[in-house]
Design a protein around this motif. Structure first.
Motif, PDB file in Angstrom:
ATOM      1  N   LEU A 401       0.806  -1.218   0.000  1.00  0.00           N
ATOM      2  CA  LEU A 401       0.000   0.000   0.000  1.00  0.00           C
ATOM      3  C   LEU A 401       0.842   1.274   0.000  1.00  0.00           C
ATOM      4  O   LEU A 401       0.566   2.214  -0.746  1.00  0.00           O
ATOM      5  N   PHE A 402       1.919   1.267   0.817  1.00  0.00           N
ATOM      6  CA  PHE A 402       2.713   2.496   0.933  1.00  0.00           C
ATOM      7  C   PHE A 402       3.460   2.825  -0.349  1.00  0.00           C
ATOM      8  O   PHE A 402       3.351   3.956  -0.846  1.00  0.00           O
ATOM      9  N   PRO A 403       4.198   1.863  -0.911  1.00  0.00           N
ATOM     10  CA  PRO A 403       4.822   2.170  -2.206  1.00  0.00           C
ATOM     11  C   PRO A 403       3.775   2.529  -3.265  1.00  0.00           C
ATOM     12  O   PRO A 403       3.989   3.431  -4.076  1.00  0.00           O
ATOM     13  N   ALA A 404       2.648   1.845  -3.227  1.00  0.00           N
ATOM     14  CA  ALA A 404       1.609   2.092  -4.234  1.00  0.00           C
ATOM     15  C   ALA A 404       1.084   3.517  -4.133  1.00  0.00           C
ATOM     16  O   ALA A 404       0.846   4.182  -5.141  1.00  0.00           O
ATOM     17  N   LYS A 405       0.944   3.973  -2.902  1.00  0.00           N
ATOM     18  CA  LYS A 405       0.476   5.354  -2.722  1.00  0.00           C
ATOM     19  C   LYS A 405       1.486   6.327  -3.292  1.00  0.00           C
ATOM     20  O   LYS A 405       1.134   7.342  -3.884  1.00  0.00           O
ATOM     21  N   LYS A 406       2.777   5.973  -3.075  1.00  0.00           N
ATOM     22  CA  LYS A 406       3.823   6.830  -3.599  1.00  0.00           C
ATOM     23  C   LYS A 406       3.731   6.868  -5.123  1.00  0.00           C
ATOM     24  O   LYS A 406       3.815   7.935  -5.734  1.00  0.00           O
ATOM     25  N   ALA A 407       3.547   5.694  -5.711  1.00  0.00           N
ATOM     26  CA  ALA A 407       3.453   5.619  -7.174  1.00  0.00           C
ATOM     27  C   ALA A 407       2.281   6.453  -7.675  1.00  0.00           C
ATOM     28  O   ALA A 407       2.385   7.141  -8.695  1.00  0.00           O
ATOM     29  N   SER A 408       1.192   6.412  -6.937  1.00  0.00           N
ATOM     30  CA  SER A 408       0.002   7.131  -7.404  1.00  0.00           C
ATOM     31  C   SER A 408       0.233   8.634  -7.393  1.00  0.00           C
ATOM     32  O   SER A 408      -0.429   9.373  -8.101  1.00  0.00           O
ATOM     33  N   LYS A 409       1.194   9.073  -6.601  1.00  0.00           N
ATOM     34  CA  LYS A 409       1.424  10.519  -6.501  1.00  0.00           C
ATOM     35  C   LYS A 409       2.489  11.012  -7.469  1.00  0.00           C
ATOM     36  O   LYS A 409       2.756  12.205  -7.543  1.00  0.00           O
ATOM     37  N   ILE A 410       3.103  10.094  -8.201  1.00  0.00           N
ATOM     38  CA  ILE A 410       4.136  10.513  -9.152  1.00  0.00           C
ATOM     39  C   ILE A 410       3.529  11.462 -10.184  1.00  0.00           C
ATOM     40  O   ILE A 410       2.471  11.189 -10.745  1.00  0.00           O
ATOM     41  N   ASP A 411       4.228  12.576 -10.397  1.00  0.00           N
ATOM     42  CA  ASP A 411       3.732  13.575 -11.341  1.00  0.00           C
ATOM     43  C   ASP A 411       4.337  13.282 -12.716  1.00  0.00           C
ATOM     44  O   ASP A 411       5.547  13.377 -12.894  1.00  0.00           O
ATOM     45  N   PRO A 412       3.498  12.916 -13.692  1.00  0.00           N
ATOM     46  CA  PRO A 412       4.042  12.538 -15.001  1.00  0.00           C
ATOM     47  C   PRO A 412       4.853  13.668 -15.633  1.00  0.00           C
ATOM     48  O   PRO A 412       5.812  13.411 -16.355  1.00  0.00           O
ATOM     49  N   VAL A 413       4.476  14.916 -15.342  1.00  0.00           N
ATOM     50  CA  VAL A 413       5.198  16.049 -15.929  1.00  0.00           C
ATOM     51  C   VAL A 413       6.665  16.028 -15.502  1.00  0.00           C
ATOM     52  O   VAL A 413       7.566  16.221 -16.320  1.00  0.00           O
ATOM     53  N   ASP A 414       6.887  15.731 -14.229  1.00  0.00           N
ATOM     54  CA  ASP A 414       8.269  15.668 -13.731  1.00  0.00           C
ATOM     55  C   ASP A 414       9.074  14.639 -14.517  1.00  0.00           C
ATOM     56  O   ASP A 414      10.239  14.866 -14.851  1.00  0.00           O
TER      57      ASP A 414
END
Ligand code: ATP
Ligand code: MG
Lengths: 419, 225
Positions: A401-414
């Motif tokens: 869950l924790f890594p997944a949450k991090k992945a969900s917050k990745i900004d594609p623009v960056d």
């Protein structure tokens, strides 16, 4: 959310990192294997130790305790009716240990649907005479058929056939310790002095061993009729009624109820053997604690690998987001990856756990005190396997869950900019 | 009659790292249906920044953004993801494809995500688009078995899978040679001509831009023509 697609993406990401995924899965497998093995073994041990005494013990025992009469003469006096009466040095009244009207009581008990069975018993102290030495002991007069049915008496017989108790008159089964002390074997005769001072000879037809020195050194079994003859009592004479219930947990309540109805003393198995309960509980706690610890370690493994995977798959995450996957979708992709590792690792763990249990189940384990046990005890229970799989699911879900949450917050623009 | 596919009203953006700099200054413009528009301007003038806002991936800006008269500003992540999936096709400079999937699957994924058609139909549509771009023979290859120009064509096929309102590209021919660059341009212009596909492309290539319907020139965060 399109679960099929998300699952498909998860599986493909997993495949691309097969080696690490397998390593993470092996961690879960190991945790679950150990958990299943430990719990099965510990519960096997629990059952074995319970068998030592709990199986031999009535769930509720009805008897007459030797104790002072609760209503002393002063209580009948009208003059002191409203006073607190203190009486010291009251002596117990010998109302006898006999349970009156036992036949009727047993009939009532058997008609109670909570009751699995009842067994009458006569319990008396005697002295066994071996030469000029007198050994204190106990004779239990039992209905051997009922004893067999409720307490599996023959499981503890080392020599002889328990049915002989019913067919051979004046026969006796001795505890192993007692038989050894008196140096007697099947066919020998032992002399017994009763509490009343009578002198009787009994024929040894067998030897039993409960595995508890206290019992094996003092106890002996004979038939009800032999015991009644021994003490010159009528055929209705018994001192104990042993009740076995269908649900042992009901024992305390049932004991209370019976004591009231029959005006007898009643003790339940939980009260009589509190220390055994504690031991069982602690063994269970230990096995669960070890299992959970191993799984938490496995969970950290998954957490690490997922974190690594997310760093490697930044581009893929950015593309997925750019082409219409929401943060939540991406989160589920990684949660699924984790759960897939958990389910496959966990399922393998269940299989290996079962195999390891089988192996332990076949390791010879012979101990003098447990004549019927030949190998280490294992308790096979589907519930353990269900708990194991749920553990695997929950830990991998949380670890993911924790890594997944991090992945969900990745900004594609960056990511796109950074290239 | 030409409807506005994209309309921005005074879109501004600033970065505050390390010092606050205003990169986009009240950019207002629109793109009409069926237009092939290119954006040009010096490096660092804010073209990419604008495109990321238009593509809804960047939501941290001031002003208003409309897609087909629908206000996108202020929508949440989930709603915007749906908009991107359904209505916007994006082609990057670096051919971003999912390495874990085959060429065909890459094209299909946005379609599967939208789930408007059955899987068979999506596969059929994906093949159609790959054929249109001359990539049908590579459908089952892995993406890393393709050349740069081929990857870019696959990315265009992917951008087309859901019949988007608009295709956006950030220097889609940026790292292709002349031949491939022309090829990509031909594909795009054919799309506008034949399918009335709206296209908005950032480019540094004046030759490329000259062939488009309209050139928007940016300088220093502003549209100057
Ligand atoms: N994350 C950021 N933090 C701070 N400044 C940024 C960030 N991203 C971009 N910039 C700045 O914003 C300005 C515009 O960047 P942008 O990428 O939009 O330029 P561009 O017009 O696309 O240039 P190019 O033609 O070279 O691609 C640049 O000066 C850049 O340094
Ligand atoms: Mg740029």
């Amino acid at each position: 959310m399109n679960i099929k697609l998300i699952l498909n993406v998860s599986i493909n990401l997993l495949r691309a990192r097969l080696k690490q995924s397998v390593v993470a899965g092996v961690g879960v497998t190991f945790g679950i294997t150990m958990f299943i093995t430990l719990v099965s073994f510990m519960n096997g041990l629990n059952q074995l130790l319970d068998g030592l005494i709990l199986n031999r013990t009535a769930h509720v025992r009805l008897y007459n305790e030797v104790k002072p009469n609760e209503t002393q003469p002063v209580n009948f006096s009208k003059a002191y009716a409203n006073h607190q009466n203190f009486i010291s040095s009251v002596k117990p009244k010998d109302s006898g240990k006999e349970i009156y009207d036992s036949k009727a009581i047993m009939k009532v008990l058997l008609s109670d649907e909570r009751v699995q069975g009842v067994a009458p018993k006569i319990n008396t102290q005697v002295f066994f005479n071996a030469g000029n030495i007198e050994l204190a002991g106990v004779i239990n007069g039992v209905d051997i058929a009922a004893e067999e049915k409720l307490f599996m008496f023959s499981d503890y017989v080392v020599e002889g056939d328990s049915r002989d108790l019913a067919t051979v008159s004046n026969s006796v089964f001795l505890g192993k310790g007692l038989a050894d002390k008196m140096l007697v074997n099947i066919g020998d005769v032992v002399n017994v002095t009763t509490a009343q001072g009578d002198f009787v000879s009994l024929k040894v037809v067998g030897v039993f061993q409960f595995g508890l020195a206290d019992l094996d050194n003092t106890q002996s079994y004979t038939s009800l009729s032999t015991a009644q003859k021994l003490f010159a009592k009528p055929t209705s004479y018994i001192t104990d009624i042993q009740v076995k219930l269908k649900d042992v947990m009901l024992a305390p309540a049932v004991a209370k109820e019976y004591a009231e109805i029959f005006q007898l003393d009643a003790i339940d198995i939980q009260t009589a053997n509190a220390q055994f309960e504690t031991g069982s509980t602690i063994r269970s706690i230990i096995s669960y604690a070890v299992g959970v610890t191993l799984l938490i370690v496995a969970g950290f493994g998954i957490y690490n690998i997922l974190n690594m995977m997310i760093y490697e798959k930044m581009d893929s995450i950015a593309i997925l987001k750019a082409t219409g996957f929401s943060g939540n979708d991406v989160k589920w992709i990684f949660v699924f990856i984790s759960v897939i590792i958990g389910v496959s690792g966990g399922t393998l763990g269940l299989i290996f756990g079962y195999l390891l249990s089988l192996l332990i189940d076949n390791i010879p384990f012979e101990t003098a005190s447990l004549p019927t046990i030949k190998t280490f005890p294992i308790y096979y229970n589907p519930v353990f396997y269900m708990i194991g799989l749920s553990f695997a699911l929950v830990t991998t879900y949380i670890a993911g869950l924790f890594p997944a949450k991090k992945a969900s917050k990745i900004d594609p623009v960056d990511i796109i900019r950074g290239k | 009659m030409s409807t506005k596919v994209i309309e921005t009203i005074a879109v501004s953006k600033e970065f505050s790292d390390p010092v606050t700099v205003k990169i986009l200054k009240e950019v207002s413009f629109d793109v009409h249906h069926g237009e092939f528009v290119s954006i040009m301007g010096k490096s660092g003038c804010g073209k990419s920044t604008l495109l990321y806002i238009l593509s809804t991936m960047d939501t941290d800006y001031e002003g208003k953004l409309y897609l087909n008269d629908e206000l996108l500003t202020g929508k949440n992540d989930k709603q915007l993801a749906k908009v991107r999936n359904e209505k916007i096709g994006f082609v990057f400079q670096f051919h971003y494809l999912l390495q874990e999937f085959s060429v065909l699957r890459n094209v299909m994924i946005p379609g599967l995500k939208l789930a408007k058609y059955s899987t068979e139909e999506i596969e059929h549509r994906a093949m159609e688009r790959l054929r249109m771009l001359g990539m049908q023979d590579h459908a089952n290859k892995k993406t890393n078995q393709l050349s740069g120009g081929q990857k870019q064509r696959v990315a265009i096929a992917r951008a087309l899978i859901n019949d988007p309102l608009i295709i956006m590209g950030d220097e889609p021919t940026g790292n292709l040679d002349k031949l491939n660059s022309d090829l990509v341009f031909d594909i795009l212009s054919e799309l506008t001509k034949e399918n009335k596909q709206t296209i908005l492309v950032v480019t540094h290539d004046p030759e490329f831009a000259a062939k488009t319907d309209r050139i928007i020139t940016m300088a220093d965060g502003k549209i100057i023509s």
